[in-house]
Motif scaffolding. Sequence first.
Motif, PDB file in Angstrom:
ATOM      1  N   TYR A  11     -14.419  71.498 -28.922  1.00 29.88           N
ATOM      2  CA  TYR A  11     -14.185  69.116 -29.104  1.00 29.88           C
ATOM      3  C   TYR A  11     -15.471  69.871 -30.071  1.00 29.88           C
ATOM      4  O   TYR A  11     -15.796  69.850 -31.673  1.00 29.88           O
ATOM      5  N   TYR A  69     -15.202  72.080 -33.777  1.00 31.55           N
ATOM      6  CA  TYR A  69     -14.214  71.208 -34.586  1.00 31.55           C
ATOM      7  C   TYR A  69     -14.364  70.348 -35.522  1.00 31.55           C
ATOM      8  O   TYR A  69     -14.031  69.810 -36.564  1.00 31.55           O
ATOM      9  N   ILE A  86     -15.262  71.028 -38.767  1.00 30.81           N
ATOM     10  CA  ILE A  86     -14.297  71.606 -40.298  1.00 30.81           C
ATOM     11  C   ILE A  86     -13.332  70.003 -40.621  1.00 30.81           C
ATOM     12  O   ILE A  86     -12.883  69.792 -41.477  1.00 30.81           O
ATOM     13  N   ALA A  87     -13.785  68.840 -39.459  1.00 30.74           N
ATOM     14  CA  ALA A  87     -12.766  67.618 -39.567  1.00 30.74           C
ATOM     15  C   ALA A  87     -13.686  67.229 -40.188  1.00 30.74           C
ATOM     16  O   ALA A  87     -12.834  66.557 -41.191  1.00 30.74           O
ATOM     17  N   ILE A  88     -15.118  66.714 -40.344  1.00 23.89           N
ATOM     18  CA  ILE A  88     -15.656  66.409 -41.143  1.00 23.89           C
ATOM     19  C   ILE A  88     -15.207  66.889 -42.893  1.00 23.89           C
ATOM     20  O   ILE A  88     -15.430  65.678 -43.692  1.00 23.89           O
ATOM     21  N   THR A 118     -13.105  68.019 -44.040  1.00 27.12           N
ATOM     22  CA  THR A 118     -11.231  68.914 -44.361  1.00 27.12           C
ATOM     23  C   THR A 118     -11.677  66.879 -44.860  1.00 27.12           C
ATOM     24  O   THR A 118     -10.876  66.845 -46.105  1.00 27.12           O
ATOM     25  N   ILE A 140     -10.606  65.539 -48.536  1.00 29.46           N
ATOM     26  CA  ILE A 140      -9.481  64.493 -49.159  1.00 29.46           C
ATOM     27  C   ILE A 140      -9.714  62.959 -50.302  1.00 29.46           C
ATOM     28  O   ILE A 140      -9.036  62.960 -50.467  1.00 29.46           O
ATOM     29  N   THR A 188      -6.500  71.934 -36.727  1.00 28.50           N
ATOM     30  CA  THR A 188      -7.684  70.857 -36.684  1.00 28.50           C
ATOM     31  C   THR A 188      -7.542  70.327 -38.284  1.00 28.50           C
ATOM     32  O   THR A 188      -7.442  69.018 -38.687  1.00 28.50           O
ATOM     33  N   ALA A 189      -8.016  71.402 -39.077  1.00 29.68           N
ATOM     34  CA  ALA A 189      -8.314  70.901 -40.609  1.00 29.68           C
ATOM     35  C   ALA A 189      -6.989  70.570 -41.547  1.00 29.68           C
ATOM     36  O   ALA A 189      -6.313  69.699 -41.888  1.00 29.68           O
ATOM     37  N   ALA A 225      -6.618  66.936 -39.871  1.00 26.68           N
ATOM     38  CA  ALA A 225      -7.555  66.269 -40.738  1.00 26.68           C
ATOM     39  C   ALA A 225      -6.866  65.333 -42.200  1.00 26.68           C
ATOM     40  O   ALA A 225      -7.529  64.632 -42.341  1.00 26.68           O
ATOM     41  N   VAL A 226      -5.894  66.437 -42.603  1.00 25.68           N
ATOM     42  CA  VAL A 226      -5.863  66.179 -43.332  1.00 25.68           C
ATOM     43  C   VAL A 226      -4.796  65.403 -43.441  1.00 25.68           C
ATOM     44  O   VAL A 226      -5.726  64.124 -44.338  1.00 25.68           O
ATOM     45  N   ALA A 277      -6.591  61.861 -42.873  1.00 25.73           N
ATOM     46  CA  ALA A 277      -7.899  61.184 -43.779  1.00 25.73           C
ATOM     47  C   ALA A 277      -6.509  60.606 -44.785  1.00 25.73           C
ATOM     48  O   ALA A 277      -6.919  59.367 -45.404  1.00 25.73           O
ATOM     49  N   THR A 330     -11.658  60.677 -38.508  1.00 28.35           N
ATOM     50  CA  THR A 330     -10.684  61.966 -38.950  1.00 28.35           C
ATOM     51  C   THR A 330     -11.766  62.568 -37.991  1.00 28.35           C
ATOM     52  O   THR A 330     -11.485  63.586 -37.134  1.00 28.35           O
ATOM     53  N   GLY A 331     -13.478  62.967 -38.575  1.00 24.87           N
ATOM     54  CA  GLY A 331     -14.471  63.840 -37.857  1.00 24.87           C
ATOM     55  C   GLY A 331     -14.231  63.552 -36.138  1.00 24.87           C
ATOM     56  O   GLY A 331     -14.282  64.461 -35.560  1.00 24.87           O
ATOM     57  N   VAL A 332     -13.524  62.092 -35.233  1.00 24.28           N
ATOM     58  CA  VAL A 332     -13.349  62.425 -34.403  1.00 24.28           C
ATOM     59  C   VAL A 332     -11.663  62.562 -33.319  1.00 24.28           C
ATOM     60  O   VAL A 332     -12.349  63.466 -32.278  1.00 24.28           O
ATOM     61  N   LEU A 333     -11.500  62.453 -34.003  1.00 28.30           N
ATOM     62  CA  LEU A 333      -9.868  61.955 -34.048  1.00 28.30           C
ATOM     63  C   LEU A 333      -9.159  64.296 -34.216  1.00 28.30           C
ATOM     64  O   LEU A 333      -8.695  64.149 -32.829  1.00 28.30           O
ATOM     65  N   SER A 334      -9.008  64.299 -35.211  1.00 25.78           N
ATOM     66  CA  SER A 334      -8.305  65.706 -35.513  1.00 25.78           C
ATOM     67  C   SER A 334      -8.536  67.104 -34.477  1.00 25.78           C
ATOM     68  O   SER A 334      -8.322  67.847 -33.875  1.00 25.78           O
ATOM     69  N   PRO A 335     -10.411  67.092 -33.917  1.00 27.08           N
ATOM     70  CA  PRO A 335     -10.343  68.010 -32.734  1.00 27.08           C
ATOM     71  C   PRO A 335     -10.108  67.684 -31.911  1.00 27.08           C
ATOM     72  O   PRO A 335      -9.729  69.078 -31.168  1.00 27.08           O
ATOM     73  N   GLY A 384      -6.603  70.160 -32.208  1.00 29.67           N
ATOM     74  CA  GLY A 384      -7.014  71.486 -32.374  1.00 29.67           C
ATOM     75  C   GLY A 384      -7.407  71.761 -30.733  1.00 29.67           C
ATOM     76  O   GLY A 384      -7.444  73.141 -29.986  1.00 29.67           O
ATOM     77  N   LEU A 385      -7.889  71.338 -30.212  1.00 25.75           N
ATOM     78  CA  LEU A 385      -8.536  71.298 -28.354  1.00 25.75           C
ATOM     79  C   LEU A 385      -7.202  71.521 -27.760  1.00 25.75           C
ATOM     80  O   LEU A 385      -7.353  71.973 -26.783  1.00 25.75           O
TER      81      LEU A 385
END
Lengths: 105, 230
Positions: free
Chosen positions: A38, A41, A44-46, A48, A52, B186-187, B190-191, B194, B211-216, B219-220
Amino acid sequence: MFHNWILIGLLTVITYLSRIIGVEIMAGRKMSPTLRLYFQYVPIAIITALIIKQIFIPTDGQLTLSLPVLIGCLSTAIIIRITNWFLPSVAIGVMAGLFTRYFFI
Amino acid sequence: MEDKKKTIKAGLIETLPIAIAVAAYGISYGVLATQAQFSLAETIAMSLFVFSGSVQMVTVAMLMGGATLTSILVTSALLNLRNLLYGAALAEGLHSSRKQRWLLSFGVTDESFVLGSQRFKKYGPDPLYFAAVAGTLYFAWAFSTLIGALIGNQVDPLKWGLDLAFPVTFVALLIPSLKDKPVIATALSAVVIAIGLESLAPGNEFTIILTGVLSPLVGLYLKRRGNDVS
């Protein structure tokens, strides 16, 4: 600005704490592989989300697509995928975005 | 003594290619921080004290987007989570006095983690090597920031497309890491998240954090499902 110095101070503390906690406290402890993944990842999320937010700009309460930013980002993505060269990819991306701004908008 | 010299030399030589890449990134940061109305002293102080490319770049990008102090700090804390992993992995290799360890901890970054952990795997604990690596990276980062900040003051940002440098730099950082399915998922999520959050409330404070908390999690989920299948 004073505000910036406070921000720099707080970021210094937060970042150093994350480093020292890793070396002194987390070492030797078993962390769940799930949590480990976690954490990996999250950046990567931040990143992205940041991209956006630059492509879709809020204008008068609505989202507007920024074509120069979009074209710049797509060009960079293609170039770095092919060459893996950081600086040339950034330079070409900026040039593509500028080109779009001056000739298509 | 000879061994110490060899270790330092190895650290310098092995770090050099990475230091050049770091310097390119540092120049970008210097230019962009100047654009975000940071003074020369503030721009360089951030590199000297924070010494974290991702945290610094994200901070400057968020400031330009009008983010609040709280959201910048929460996002930075999230970005720093990976330092816990790096530190934990490097701790044994930095086996030295507590004072030295606290000093060397400051040098824990993405790049020093890669070089340090490779070295420790091969040769065992080597704080001196890590010090040479971290020192080289620190110098490259600080010096390139100074150059970037000086250049940033000289150019008209819009004319030179420097406003485009932010998103483009982040893309250049992101794309090489999109190698396996969970990371790509994950990416992509995130798109979607967001854009969704921004559509609901354009320019809102929480897009990056949520987005930083949810999208990983996406991926997980994929990673675990992949493991179950195999």
